[in-house]
Each structure stands twice: as C-alpha cells, then as structure tokens.
Design a protein around this motif. Structure first.
Motif, PDB file in Angstrom:
ATOM      1  N   VAL A   1      -1.693  -3.874  14.923  1.00 44.55           N
ATOM      2  CA  VAL A   1      -3.071  -4.347  14.953  1.00 44.55           C
ATOM      3  C   VAL A   1      -3.956  -3.136  15.234  1.00 44.55           C
ATOM      4  O   VAL A   1      -3.695  -2.372  16.178  1.00 44.55           O
ATOM      5  N   TRP A   2      -4.955  -2.953  14.375  1.00 46.69           N
ATOM      6  CA  TRP A   2      -5.887  -1.829  14.516  1.00 46.69           C
ATOM      7  C   TRP A   2      -7.298  -2.367  14.699  1.00 46.69           C
ATOM      8  O   TRP A   2      -7.653  -3.405  14.129  1.00 46.69           O
ATOM      9  N   GLU A   3      -8.075  -1.623  15.464  1.00 47.59           N
ATOM     10  CA  GLU A   3      -9.430  -2.046  15.813  1.00 47.59           C
ATOM     11  C   GLU A   3     -10.433  -0.965  15.428  1.00 47.59           C
ATOM     12  O   GLU A   3     -10.125   0.219  15.524  1.00 47.59           O
ATOM     13  N   GLY A   4     -11.621  -1.387  15.021  1.00 52.47           N
ATOM     14  CA  GLY A   4     -12.697  -0.426  14.758  1.00 52.47           C
ATOM     15  C   GLY A   4     -13.757  -1.003  13.855  1.00 52.47           C
ATOM     16  O   GLY A   4     -13.611  -2.097  13.310  1.00 52.47           O
ATOM     17  N   LYS A   5     -14.808  -0.216  13.681  1.00 46.97           N
ATOM     18  CA  LYS A   5     -15.940  -0.634  12.850  1.00 46.97           C
ATOM     19  C   LYS A   5     -15.482  -0.851  11.408  1.00 46.97           C
ATOM     20  O   LYS A   5     -14.912   0.067  10.810  1.00 46.97           O
ATOM     21  N   GLU A   6     -15.723  -2.041  10.875  1.00 47.49           N
ATOM     22  CA  GLU A   6     -15.379  -2.370   9.481  1.00 47.49           C
ATOM     23  C   GLU A   6     -13.919  -2.062   9.149  1.00 47.49           C
ATOM     24  O   GLU A   6     -13.607  -1.639   8.031  1.00 47.49           O
ATOM     25  N   VAL A   7     -13.028  -2.247  10.127  1.00 40.98           N
ATOM     26  CA  VAL A   7     -11.633  -1.820   9.912  1.00 40.98           C
ATOM     27  C   VAL A   7     -10.941  -2.612   8.794  1.00 40.98           C
ATOM     28  O   VAL A   7     -10.072  -2.072   8.107  1.00 40.98           O
ATOM     29  N   ILE A   8     -11.349  -3.859   8.575  1.00 40.92           N
ATOM     30  CA  ILE A   8     -10.640  -4.667   7.566  1.00 40.92           C
ATOM     31  C   ILE A   8     -10.838  -4.080   6.165  1.00 40.92           C
ATOM     32  O   ILE A   8      -9.865  -3.779   5.465  1.00 40.92           O
ATOM     33  N   THR A   9     -12.088  -3.895   5.778  1.00 42.78           N
ATOM     34  CA  THR A   9     -12.340  -3.381   4.417  1.00 42.78           C
ATOM     35  C   THR A   9     -11.993  -1.899   4.300  1.00 42.78           C
ATOM     36  O   THR A   9     -11.508  -1.457   3.261  1.00 42.78           O
ATOM     37  N   THR A  10     -12.215  -1.145   5.367  1.00 37.32           N
ATOM     38  CA  THR A  10     -11.905   0.283   5.300  1.00 37.32           C
ATOM     39  C   THR A  10     -10.397   0.509   5.167  1.00 37.32           C
ATOM     40  O   THR A  10      -9.962   1.347   4.372  1.00 37.32           O
ATOM     41  N   ALA A  11      -9.614  -0.261   5.907  1.00 37.03           N
ATOM     42  CA  ALA A  11      -8.153  -0.118   5.785  1.00 37.03           C
ATOM     43  C   ALA A  11      -7.699  -0.473   4.379  1.00 37.03           C
ATOM     44  O   ALA A  11      -6.830   0.205   3.808  1.00 37.03           O
ATOM     45  N   ARG A  12      -8.283  -1.506   3.793  1.00 41.55           N
ATOM     46  CA  ARG A  12      -7.929  -1.869   2.412  1.00 41.55           C
ATOM     47  C   ARG A  12      -8.264  -0.723   1.453  1.00 41.55           C
ATOM     48  O   ARG A  12      -7.506  -0.428   0.542  1.00 41.55           O
ATOM     49  N   LYS A  13      -9.401  -0.067   1.670  1.00 43.55           N
ATOM     50  CA  LYS A  13      -9.752   1.082   0.819  1.00 43.55           C
ATOM     51  C   LYS A  13      -8.746   2.206   1.000  1.00 43.55           C
ATOM     52  O   LYS A  13      -8.349   2.881   0.047  1.00 43.55           O
ATOM     53  N   MET A  14      -8.354   2.450   2.259  1.00 43.97           N
ATOM     54  CA  MET A  14      -7.393   3.529   2.543  1.00 43.97           C
ATOM     55  C   MET A  14      -6.019   3.218   1.948  1.00 43.97           C
ATOM     56  O   MET A  14      -5.262   4.124   1.619  1.00 43.97           O
ATOM     57  N   MET A  15      -5.683   1.914   1.821  1.00 45.17           N
ATOM     58  CA  MET A  15      -4.397   1.511   1.236  1.00 45.17           C
ATOM     59  C   MET A  15      -4.375   1.710  -0.267  1.00 45.17           C
ATOM     60  O   MET A  15      -3.358   2.063  -0.841  1.00 45.17           O
ATOM     61  N   GLY A  16      -5.486   1.437  -0.946  1.00 41.11           N
ATOM     62  CA  GLY A  16      -5.545   1.486  -2.405  1.00 41.11           C
ATOM     63  C   GLY A  16      -5.117   0.175  -3.033  1.00 41.11           C
ATOM     64  O   GLY A  16      -4.693  -0.751  -2.350  1.00 41.11           O
ATOM     65  N   LYS A  17      -5.218   0.130  -4.358  1.00 42.11           N
ATOM     66  CA  LYS A  17      -4.939  -1.123  -5.080  1.00 42.11           C
ATOM     67  C   LYS A  17      -3.491  -1.561  -4.932  1.00 42.11           C
ATOM     68  O   LYS A  17      -2.604  -0.737  -4.715  1.00 42.11           O
ATOM     69  N   THR A  18      -3.288  -2.876  -5.107  1.00 43.97           N
ATOM     70  CA  THR A  18      -1.964  -3.498  -4.961  1.00 43.97           C
ATOM     71  C   THR A  18      -0.908  -2.797  -5.810  1.00 43.97           C
ATOM     72  O   THR A  18       0.210  -2.544  -5.350  1.00 43.97           O
ATOM     73  N   ASN A  19      -1.257  -2.509  -7.065  1.00 45.37           N
ATOM     74  CA  ASN A  19      -0.338  -1.791  -7.960  1.00 45.37           C
ATOM     75  C   ASN A  19      -0.529  -0.288  -7.768  1.00 45.37           C
ATOM     76  O   ASN A  19      -1.577   0.262  -8.121  1.00 45.37           O
ATOM     77  N   PRO A  20       0.465   0.389  -7.215  1.00 38.29           N
ATOM     78  CA  PRO A  20       0.320   1.820  -6.923  1.00 38.29           C
ATOM     79  C   PRO A  20      -0.051   2.673  -8.146  1.00 38.29           C
ATOM     80  O   PRO A  20      -0.661   3.731  -7.997  1.00 38.29           O
ATOM     81  N   GLN A  21       0.287   2.170  -9.343  1.00 39.43           N
ATOM     82  CA  GLN A  21      -0.096   2.909 -10.572  1.00 39.43           C
ATOM     83  C   GLN A  21      -1.605   2.920 -10.749  1.00 39.43           C
ATOM     84  O   GLN A  21      -2.160   3.806 -11.397  1.00 39.43           O
ATOM     85  N   GLU A  22      -2.271   1.895 -10.190  1.00 39.42           N
ATOM     86  CA  GLU A  22      -3.726   1.794 -10.310  1.00 39.42           C
ATOM     87  C   GLU A  22      -4.434   2.334  -9.070  1.00 39.42           C
ATOM     88  O   GLU A  22      -5.656   2.489  -9.073  1.00 39.42           O
ATOM     89  N   ALA A  23      -3.674   2.588  -8.020  1.00 47.08           N
ATOM     90  CA  ALA A  23      -4.275   3.059  -6.766  1.00 47.08           C
ATOM     91  C   ALA A  23      -4.664   4.530  -6.909  1.00 47.08           C
ATOM     92  O   ALA A  23      -3.915   5.331  -7.464  1.00 47.08           O
ATOM     93  N   GLU A  24      -5.859   4.855  -6.422  1.00 47.55           N
ATOM     94  CA  GLU A  24      -6.351   6.235  -6.508  1.00 47.55           C
ATOM     95  C   GLU A  24      -5.490   7.187  -5.669  1.00 47.55           C
ATOM     96  O   GLU A  24      -5.023   6.824  -4.595  1.00 47.55           O
ATOM     97  N   THR A  25      -5.348   8.393  -6.161  1.00 51.05           N
ATOM     98  CA  THR A  25      -4.761   9.463  -5.355  1.00 51.05           C
ATOM     99  C   THR A  25      -5.619   9.624  -4.098  1.00 51.05           C
ATOM    100  O   THR A  25      -6.835   9.517  -4.170  1.00 51.05           O
ATOM    101  N   GLY A  26      -4.954   9.842  -2.981  1.00 55.94           N
ATOM    102  CA  GLY A  26      -5.701   9.926  -1.713  1.00 55.94           C
ATOM    103  C   GLY A  26      -5.579   8.641  -0.918  1.00 55.94           C
ATOM    104  O   GLY A  26      -5.800   8.636   0.282  1.00 55.94           O
ATOM    105  N   THR A  27      -5.226   7.549  -1.599  1.00 57.98           N
ATOM    106  CA  THR A  27      -4.940   6.312  -0.871  1.00 57.98           C
ATOM    107  C   THR A  27      -3.443   6.288  -0.549  1.00 57.98           C
ATOM    108  O   THR A  27      -2.654   7.026  -1.147  1.00 57.98           O
ATOM    109  N   ILE A  28      -3.074   5.413   0.382  1.00 57.80           N
ATOM    110  CA  ILE A  28      -1.665   5.365   0.811  1.00 57.80           C
ATOM    111  C   ILE A  28      -0.764   4.941  -0.345  1.00 57.80           C
ATOM    112  O   ILE A  28       0.251   5.585  -0.636  1.00 57.80           O
ATOM    113  N   ARG A  29      -1.145   3.874  -1.042  1.00 58.62           N
ATOM    114  CA  ARG A  29      -0.316   3.434  -2.175  1.00 58.62           C
ATOM    115  C   ARG A  29      -0.379   4.432  -3.326  1.00 58.62           C
ATOM    116  O   ARG A  29       0.609   4.655  -4.025  1.00 58.62           O
ATOM    117  N   GLY A  30      -1.545   5.046  -3.525  1.00 56.90           N
ATOM    118  CA  GLY A  30      -1.696   6.046  -4.583  1.00 56.90           C
ATOM    119  C   GLY A  30      -0.853   7.283  -4.318  1.00 56.90           C
ATOM    120  O   GLY A  30      -0.308   7.898  -5.233  1.00 56.90           O
TER     121      GLY A  30
END
Ligand code: RTP
Ligand code: MG
Length: 148
Positions: A74-103
């Motif tokens: 569990v992580w806490e912080g300002k706008e953590v829900i949407t920001t963490a999703r951005k940091m993760m990248g898209k569900t399909n790693p082929q579509e996830a941007e480089t720099g994201t965790i899945r990418g």
C-alpha cells in the motif's frame, strides 16, 4: 491522503525486480504504508480480480497470480492512484511506453510485472482484502515537506 494498492506479480518476483519496482515509487516521493510478501490463494485471486470473472483470460490470470509469491503493497501520496498507473504503463507491455515499469521490464500481457488499483473505489476494496487496518502504518516522513 490518497492510498493505492500495488503488487509485484509472480513473474517480477522471480526476475528479482522487487527492489527496482519499490525503488521507483520511493524515488517518486510516495510513502510505503504497508507491505506483505505472500502467496495468493485461489479464493483471494478470484475476489481480487472479480471484475474479470467470465472473461476468456480469467482462468489463466488466476493461475498466474497464484503461481508464486507476490509482493503486495500500500502506497500513499498526492494523486498516487493515477500516478502509479502512469508509472506502470499500459496493460500490454508492447504498448507501454519506455520509461514505464511494464515498458521497461515486460514483454507480454499475461506476465506484465505489476498490478495497480485503477480507481479510488478499487483502491479501497483491494487494500481492504489484502490488509488488516493494523498492518497499515501511519508515520511522518520529513522528506514530505519538500514535495508539494
Ligand atoms: P492489473 O489489474 O493487473 O493491474 O492490470 P490492468 O488494470 O492494467 O488490466 P486489467 O484490464 O485489469 O486486466 C487484469 C490483468 O488481466 C490480464 N489480461 N489479459 N486480453 C487479455 O488477454 C488480457 N487482458 C487483461 C493482464 O495480465 C492484466 O494485467
Ligand atoms: Mg486492473
């Protein structure tokens, strides 16, 4: 303060990526308030992914998420829900941007490294099914004074 549920999936645990993933959220400025290294039961997996019940990939998803240990957090912080999703990248790693965790670390959708809550409502629900209230730690981090 907003909280989200994040989980290093079994593929990433096997590939020694726990530290890398935790580190990204620490460096961003979020605060860890709970963590658990655990094996997910079938029952918990089906509850966690209940929105996908009946979909063609559901059985494989449950098998995968129960196939080995995960690191639930569990992580806490300002706008953590949407920001963490951005940091993760898209569900399909082929579509996830480089720099994201899945990418950066994923190749295929069925082994996509990390889970993160997709809304305030799912964050609340997922935190409550994985953690007891007394497993979430309230504490002050002085570094927070420099963030916002
Ligand atoms: P997660 O819940 O694991 O964080 O992933 P997500 O929100 O990005 O994606 P979601 O739509 O919630 O799907 C949950 C997991 O199911 C697998 N999946 N397979 N078409 C497919 O084969 C398919 N679609 C989804 C993925 O492993 C995804 O993470
Ligand atoms: Mg999801």
């Amino acid at each position: 303060m907003e909280r989200t549920f994040l989980m290093v999936k079994p593929d990433a645990v096997q590939r020694n990526l726990i530290g890398e993933i935790v580190s990204r959220f620490e460096r961003k400025g979020f605060k860890l308030v709970g963590a658990k290294f655990m094996k997910i039961t079938n029952e918990l997996a089906e509850t966690h992914y209940q929105e996908h019940k009946g979909k063609p990939f559901f059985d494989n998803l449950v098998s995968f998420i129960t196939s080995g240990p995960v690191f639930a957090m569990v992580w806490e912080g300002k706008e953590v829900i949407t920001t963490a999703r951005k940091m993760m990248g898209k569900t399909n790693p082929q579509e996830a941007e480089t720099g994201t965790i899945r990418g950066d670390f994923g190749l295929v959708t069925h082994r996509n490294v990390i889970h993160g809550s997709d809304s305030e409502q799912s964050a609340k629900r997922e935190i409550s099914i994985f953690f007891q209230e007394n497993e979430l730690i309230e504490y002050k981090k002085t570094v927070d004074d420099w963030l916002a």
